[in-house]
Design an enzyme around this catalytic site. Structure first.
Site, mmCIF file in Angstrom:
data_model
loop_
_atom_site.group_PDB
_atom_site.id
_atom_site.type_symbol
_atom_site.label_atom_id
_atom_site.label_comp_id
_atom_site.label_asym_id
_atom_site.label_seq_id
_atom_site.Cartn_x
_atom_site.Cartn_y
_atom_site.Cartn_z
ATOM 1 N N HIS A 22 0.809 -1.178 -0.108
ATOM 2 C CA HIS A 22 0.041 -0.150 -0.099
ATOM 3 C C HIS A 22 0.696 1.361 -0.114
ATOM 4 O O HIS A 22 0.993 1.971 1.000
ATOM 5 C CB HIS A 22 -1.083 -0.190 1.264
ATOM 6 N N PHE A 23 1.570 1.700 -0.670
ATOM 7 C CA PHE A 23 1.533 1.115 -2.215
ATOM 8 C C PHE A 23 2.947 1.086 -2.733
ATOM 9 O O PHE A 23 3.965 1.841 -2.199
ATOM 10 C CB PHE A 23 0.917 2.494 -2.995
#
Length: 107
Positions: A22-23
């Protein structure tokens, strides 16, 4: 404005598993995990924890700035007539704010 009912600092571990997905390339702490940090902070205060119960309602939450690996968060909670108001700051920047309402009693 009233004095805070709770103020504390929490550090987000640089190796937190959420950052892996993420991410990729721009790790961010998901909003749900930021709310979990607020809940963990509340658990350090038995009176506040008892006031909202195990499963409070999130009346509203705003996520205003990203939280990344190693960030230090300042969490402030104000006890108000109808619940708790919280703010999360990263340095001097307001990163999140919201209101929690007490858990509804099961009848």
């Amino acid at each position: 404005m009233s004095e805070p009912a709770l103020q504390l600092t929490r550090c987000i571990a640089a190796d937190h598993p959420a950052f892996a997905g993420h991410f990729p390339g721009r790790p961010l702490l998901p909003g749900a995990l930021l709310l979990a940090e607020v809940m963990e902070a509340l658990r350090t205060s038995p009176p506040l924890s008892a006031r909202i119960g195990e499963r409070p309602t999130i009346a509203h939450a705003k996520f205003l700035a990203p939280i990344g690996p190693g960030d230090e968060l300042g969490i402030t909670v104000h006890d108000e007539a109808h619940g708790l108001r919280f703010e999360v700051r990263r340095g001097g920047v307001l990163a999140a704010s919201g209101r929690l309402l007490p858990e509804l009693a099961v009848q």
